[in-house]
Write a protein that holds these residues in place. Structure first.
Motif, PDB file in Angstrom:
ATOM      1  N   GLY A   2       0.818  -1.215   0.000  1.00 28.01           N
ATOM      2  CA  GLY A   2       0.000   0.000   0.000  1.00 28.01           C
ATOM      3  C   GLY A   2       0.850   1.262   0.000  1.00 28.01           C
ATOM      4  N   ARG A   3       2.019   1.177   0.653  1.00 33.71           N
ATOM      5  CA  ARG A   3       2.907   2.365   0.741  1.00 33.71           C
ATOM      6  C   ARG A   3       3.964   2.373  -0.359  1.00 33.71           C
ATOM      7  NH1 ARG A   3       3.483   4.183   6.056  1.00 33.71           N
ATOM      8  NH2 ARG A   3       5.046   5.607   5.203  1.00 33.71           N
ATOM      9  N   ALA A   4       4.039   1.285  -1.120  1.00 32.41           N
ATOM     10  CA  ALA A   4       5.036   1.195  -2.201  1.00 32.41           C
ATOM     11  C   ALA A   4       4.304   0.871  -3.508  1.00 32.41           C
ATOM     12  CB  ALA A   4       6.066   0.102  -1.862  1.00 32.41           C
ATOM     13  N   PRO A   5       3.577   1.864  -4.028  1.00 31.34           N
ATOM     14  CA  PRO A   5       2.652   1.573  -5.137  1.00 31.34           C
ATOM     15  C   PRO A   5       3.324   1.120  -6.422  1.00 31.34           C
ATOM     16  CG  PRO A   5       2.816   3.945  -4.718  1.00 31.34           C
ATOM     17  CD  PRO A   5       3.540   3.277  -3.604  1.00 31.34           C
ATOM     18  N   ASP A   6       4.627   1.442  -6.594  1.00 25.47           N
ATOM     19  CA  ASP A   6       5.304   1.044  -7.837  1.00 25.47           C
ATOM     20  C   ASP A   6       6.062  -0.269  -7.707  1.00 25.47           C
ATOM     21  OD1 ASP A   6       4.388   3.361  -9.042  1.00 25.47           O
ATOM     22  OD2 ASP A   6       6.130   4.525  -8.351  1.00 25.47           O
ATOM     23  N   ALA A   7       6.048  -0.854  -6.526  1.00 26.98           N
ATOM     24  CA  ALA A   7       6.863  -2.059  -6.319  1.00 26.98           C
ATOM     25  C   ALA A   7       6.253  -3.270  -7.018  1.00 26.98           C
ATOM     26  CB  ALA A   7       7.004  -2.333  -4.823  1.00 26.98           C
ATOM     27  N   THR A   8       7.132  -4.037  -7.661  1.00 23.81           N
ATOM     28  CA  THR A   8       6.746  -5.315  -8.256  1.00 23.81           C
ATOM     29  C   THR A   8       7.018  -6.405  -7.230  1.00 23.81           C
ATOM     30  OG1 THR A   8       7.260  -4.563 -10.474  1.00 23.81           O
ATOM     31  CG2 THR A   8       7.320  -6.948 -10.106  1.00 23.81           C
ATOM     32  N   ILE A   9       6.084  -7.323  -7.108  1.00 31.49           N
ATOM     33  CA  ILE A   9       6.249  -8.409  -6.130  1.00 31.49           C
ATOM     34  C   ILE A   9       6.893  -9.597  -6.836  1.00 31.49           C
ATOM     35  CG2 ILE A   9       5.030  -9.960  -4.551  1.00 31.49           C
ATOM     36  CD1 ILE A   9       2.840  -7.604  -4.523  1.00 31.49           C
ATOM     37  N   VAL A  10       7.986 -10.088  -6.270  1.00 24.72           N
ATOM     38  CA  VAL A  10       8.792 -11.134  -6.903  1.00 24.72           C
ATOM     39  C   VAL A  10       8.598 -12.428  -6.120  1.00 24.72           C
ATOM     40  CG1 VAL A  10      11.124 -11.798  -7.613  1.00 24.72           C
ATOM     41  CG2 VAL A  10      10.486  -9.358  -7.525  1.00 24.72           C
ATOM     42  N   CYS A  11       8.167 -13.479  -6.806  1.00 28.14           N
ATOM     43  CA  CYS A  11       7.918 -14.746  -6.108  1.00 28.14           C
ATOM     44  C   CYS A  11       7.823 -15.884  -7.126  1.00 28.14           C
ATOM     45  CB  CYS A  11       6.634 -14.662  -5.284  1.00 28.14           C
ATOM     46  SG  CYS A  11       5.161 -14.362  -6.268  1.00 28.14           S
ATOM     47  N   THR A  12       7.607 -17.108  -6.641  1.00 26.45           N
ATOM     48  CA  THR A  12       7.437 -18.247  -7.548  1.00 26.45           C
ATOM     49  C   THR A  12       6.015 -18.242  -8.118  1.00 26.45           C
ATOM     50  OG1 THR A  12       6.686 -19.707  -5.777  1.00 26.45           O
ATOM     51  CG2 THR A  12       9.062 -19.684  -6.241  1.00 26.45           C
ATOM     52  N   GLU A  13       5.838 -19.050  -9.141  1.00 22.88           N
ATOM     53  CA  GLU A  13       4.538 -19.074  -9.819  1.00 22.88           C
ATOM     54  C   GLU A  13       3.419 -19.517  -8.865  1.00 22.88           C
ATOM     55  OE1 GLU A  13       4.612 -21.360 -13.373  1.00 22.88           O
ATOM     56  OE2 GLU A  13       2.672 -20.568 -14.011  1.00 22.88           O
ATOM     57  N   ILE A  14       3.721 -20.502  -8.024  1.00 28.69           N
ATOM     58  CA  ILE A  14       2.683 -20.997  -7.105  1.00 28.69           C
ATOM     59  C   ILE A  14       2.318 -19.920  -6.085  1.00 28.69           C
ATOM     60  CG2 ILE A  14       2.153 -22.734  -5.329  1.00 28.69           C
ATOM     61  CD1 ILE A  14       3.938 -24.656  -6.887  1.00 28.69           C
ATOM     62  N   ALA A  15       3.294 -19.097  -5.727  1.00 31.67           N
ATOM     63  CA  ALA A  15       3.041 -18.086  -4.695  1.00 31.67           C
ATOM     64  C   ALA A  15       2.122 -16.965  -5.191  1.00 31.67           C
ATOM     65  CB  ALA A  15       4.367 -17.492  -4.214  1.00 31.67           C
ATOM     66  N   VAL A  16       2.087 -16.722  -6.501  1.00 27.32           N
ATOM     67  CA  VAL A  16       1.359 -15.550  -7.011  1.00 27.32           C
ATOM     68  C   VAL A  16      -0.099 -15.550  -6.555  1.00 27.32           C
ATOM     69  CG1 VAL A  16       0.513 -14.368  -9.073  1.00 27.32           C
ATOM     70  CG2 VAL A  16       2.851 -15.240  -9.014  1.00 27.32           C
ATOM     71  N   ASN A  17      -0.806 -16.621  -6.857  1.00 25.40           N
ATOM     72  CA  ASN A  17      -2.226 -16.647  -6.508  1.00 25.40           C
ATOM     73  C   ASN A  17      -2.441 -16.590  -5.004  1.00 25.40           C
ATOM     74  OD1 ASN A  17      -3.390 -16.509  -8.953  1.00 25.40           O
ATOM     75  ND2 ASN A  17      -3.595 -18.728  -9.229  1.00 25.40           N
ATOM     76  N   GLU A  18      -1.564 -17.266  -4.272  1.00 23.68           N
ATOM     77  CA  GLU A  18      -1.702 -17.244  -2.807  1.00 23.68           C
ATOM     78  C   GLU A  18      -1.614 -15.802  -2.302  1.00 23.68           C
ATOM     79  OE1 GLU A  18       0.383 -21.633  -2.211  1.00 23.68           O
ATOM     80  OE2 GLU A  18       1.211 -19.915  -1.153  1.00 23.68           O
ATOM     81  N   LEU A  19      -0.610 -15.070  -2.775  1.00 28.84           N
ATOM     82  CA  LEU A  19      -0.412 -13.695  -2.296  1.00 28.84           C
ATOM     83  C   LEU A  19      -1.544 -12.780  -2.757  1.00 28.84           C
ATOM     84  CD1 LEU A  19       3.435 -13.429  -2.846  1.00 28.84           C
ATOM     85  CD2 LEU A  19       2.246 -13.670  -0.668  1.00 28.84           C
ATOM     86  N   LYS A  20      -1.992 -12.990  -4.004  1.00 28.60           N
ATOM     87  CA  LYS A  20      -3.106 -12.162  -4.493  1.00 28.60           C
ATOM     88  C   LYS A  20      -4.338 -12.362  -3.620  1.00 28.60           C
ATOM     89  CE  LYS A  20      -1.991 -11.676  -9.393  1.00 28.60           C
ATOM     90  NZ  LYS A  20      -2.331 -12.072 -10.775  1.00 28.60           N
ATOM     91  N   GLU A  21      -4.617 -13.615  -3.311  1.00 27.36           N
ATOM     92  CA  GLU A  21      -5.819 -13.913  -2.525  1.00 27.36           C
ATOM     93  C   GLU A  21      -5.654 -13.489  -1.067  1.00 27.36           C
ATOM     94  OE1 GLU A  21      -8.734 -14.926  -3.533  1.00 27.36           O
ATOM     95  OE2 GLU A  21      -8.120 -15.115  -5.618  1.00 27.36           O
ATOM     96  N   MET A  22      -4.480 -13.756  -0.508  1.00 25.26           N
ATOM     97  CA  MET A  22      -4.278 -13.473   0.919  1.00 25.26           C
ATOM     98  C   MET A  22      -4.339 -11.979   1.219  1.00 25.26           C
ATOM     99  SD  MET A  22      -1.163 -16.169   1.560  1.00 25.26           S
ATOM    100  CE  MET A  22      -0.719 -15.848   3.256  1.00 25.26           C
ATOM    101  N   TYR A  23      -3.784 -11.172   0.297  1.00 22.97           N
ATOM    102  CA  TYR A  23      -3.621  -9.752   0.609  1.00 22.97           C
ATOM    103  C   TYR A  23      -4.345  -8.832  -0.384  1.00 22.97           C
ATOM    104  CZ  TYR A  23      -0.222 -11.975   3.590  1.00 22.97           C
ATOM    105  OH  TYR A  23       0.366 -12.795   4.514  1.00 22.97           O
TER     106      TYR A  23
END
Ligand code: FEO
Length: 409
Positions: free
Chosen positions: A92-113
């Motif tokens: 929320g405080r870093a609007p330009d940041a790209t989130i770097v993770c594995t393919e499996i993590a993407v959906n988890e992080l999208k859903e969790m947060y």
């Protein structure tokens, strides 16, 4: 708090949690830390965050070192909320940041947060990322200790950021192991035994992967940062993850309608034999019951399987299961398996019988509660004939039991 610097432009930005923290059904008597790191390069990067409870505090502390708006990358090695929990606050405080993770993590992080609209960069084993003055290299470490995990290595500074791996659960006043004022080896091994050992099969893969990296510092996400005797800690993991027990035996008994449950039994046998465990397989409808019971008496683990017909087991299994209830099977591991076409109740019926013996009967919920593993299932249920992903599922369950049998811990 004074800034904690690991190397030029690399800072600790975590949270010390000195409560007796509840964690995976353990109470962490010495507390723990959630270590996150800021790499203040031309493209400022944060590696991991902190527990969900401390997200706002984390961003406030980080803000003393950098304006969060400048952050370009947030690397998430592992999605469990004790490390990814600060992501929503930080994103929320870093609007330009790209989130770097594995393919499996993407959906988890999208859903969790609720990060569906954010930019993600999916990295694969061996990928590198130029963050402006430093280069990060990623290695996937699936099942160590969850499926989506990876580790991050800073090439220029030779620092490994392995998240949970090589951690300690200690909320020390010092950040570096060599400044702790005592030998941390016991705490390091205690953490390994509690958190990592059930996944030791994957530790061996990690140790091989580390051979191509020149690791001069390990900056994990709990407890002490290691900067001396690095090889000692890697060697400890190599030693502790080795098989220490030999001569184990498994008995696999099944009944089958159209050979699908037989195929599961044969695949279980194959996996056990690949792990140097002797496996005996019996078709309960074709074998002498006394011979089966004798094999079970000698076995260290017992797998009982049936196809499902009319919501029940088939063939001679019930007689055998009634005999098991009369036997002393203390110390043996028990598990149910079976193929089904519609709903697969046979495995539940078998499980109910096994639960009436004094075997250590495996269940999915027990595995999750004690290890956090979500990819290991008991009973082993396969719809129709086992193939592809279902064979992998059988393998996960068999190797889980193999790992229990082959270690004295
Ligand atoms: Fe420290 Fe798997 O979380």
């Amino acid at each position: 708090m004074n800034e904690v610097m690991l190397a030029k432009d690399i800072f600790w930005v975590g949270k010390i949690d000195d409560r007796e923290v509840p964690f995976h059904r353990l109470i962490l008597a010495k507390g723990t830390t959630y270590n996150a790191y800021l790499l203040k390069t031309e493209k400022p990067t944060v590696i991991d965050t902190v527990d969900l409870e401390f997200g706002r505090e984390f961003v406030e502390y980080l803000s003393e070192l950098i304006d969060p708006k400048e952050i370009q990358y947030i690397v998430i090695n592992h999605t469990e909320p004790d490390h990814s929990g600060g992501l929503a606050a930080l994103a929320g405080r870093a609007p330009d940041a790209t989130i770097v993770c594995t393919e499996i993590a993407v959906n988890e992080l999208k859903e969790m947060y609720k990060l569906h609209s954010r930019n993600f960069l999916v990295v694969k084993d061996g990928d590198t990322l130029d963050i402006g003055g430093k280069t990060l290299k990623f290695k996937e470490t699936p099942y160590l200790h969850t499926e989506e995990t990876m580790i991050t290595y800073c090439i220029e500074d030779k620092i490994l950021f392995p998240c949970d791996i090589f951690s300690t659960h200690v909320a020390g006043k010092e950040f570096f192991a060599d400044e702790a004022g005592y030998d941390i080896t016991e705490d390091f091994i205690g953490y390994y035994n509690a958190i990592i050992h059930p996944h030791r099969r994957y530790v061996r893969t990690l140790i091989n992967a580390l051979e191509e990296l020149d690791v001069q510092m390990i900056a994990p996400s709990h407890g002490y940062i290691l900067r001396n005797d690095i090889q000692k800690y890697i060697d400890l993991y190599a030693t502790l993850s080795a098989d220490t027990v030999e001569g184990k035996k498994v008995t696999i008994v099944y009944t089958t309608i159209r050979n699908s449950t037989k195929k599961i039994a044969e695949y279980l046998k194959k996996i056990f034999e690949e792990n140097n465990i002797q496996a005996s397989v019996f078709n309960a409808d074709k074998s002498d019951q006394a011979e089966i019971l004798e094999s079970i008496k000698e076995a260290d683990a017992v797998f009982i399987g049936s196809s499902t017909k009319y919501a029940d087991m088939i063939g001679n299994l019930e007689d055998l299961l009634k005999e098991l209830k009369k036997m002393d099977l203390q110390g043996k591991i028990g598990a149910a398996f079976g193929s089904y076409g519609w709903s697969g109740e046979a495995t539940e019926v078998i499980q109910d019988y096994l639960n009436q013996t004094n075997m250590d009967v495996q269940s999915t919920s027990h595995v999750i509660k004690t290890t956090g593993m979500t990819h290991v299932e008991f009973p082993v249920r396969v719809r129709f004939a086992p193939k592809d992903d279902q064979l992998k599922k059988i393998e996960h369950s068999a190797t889980y039991v193999a790992d229990l049998l082959l270690s004295a811990i």
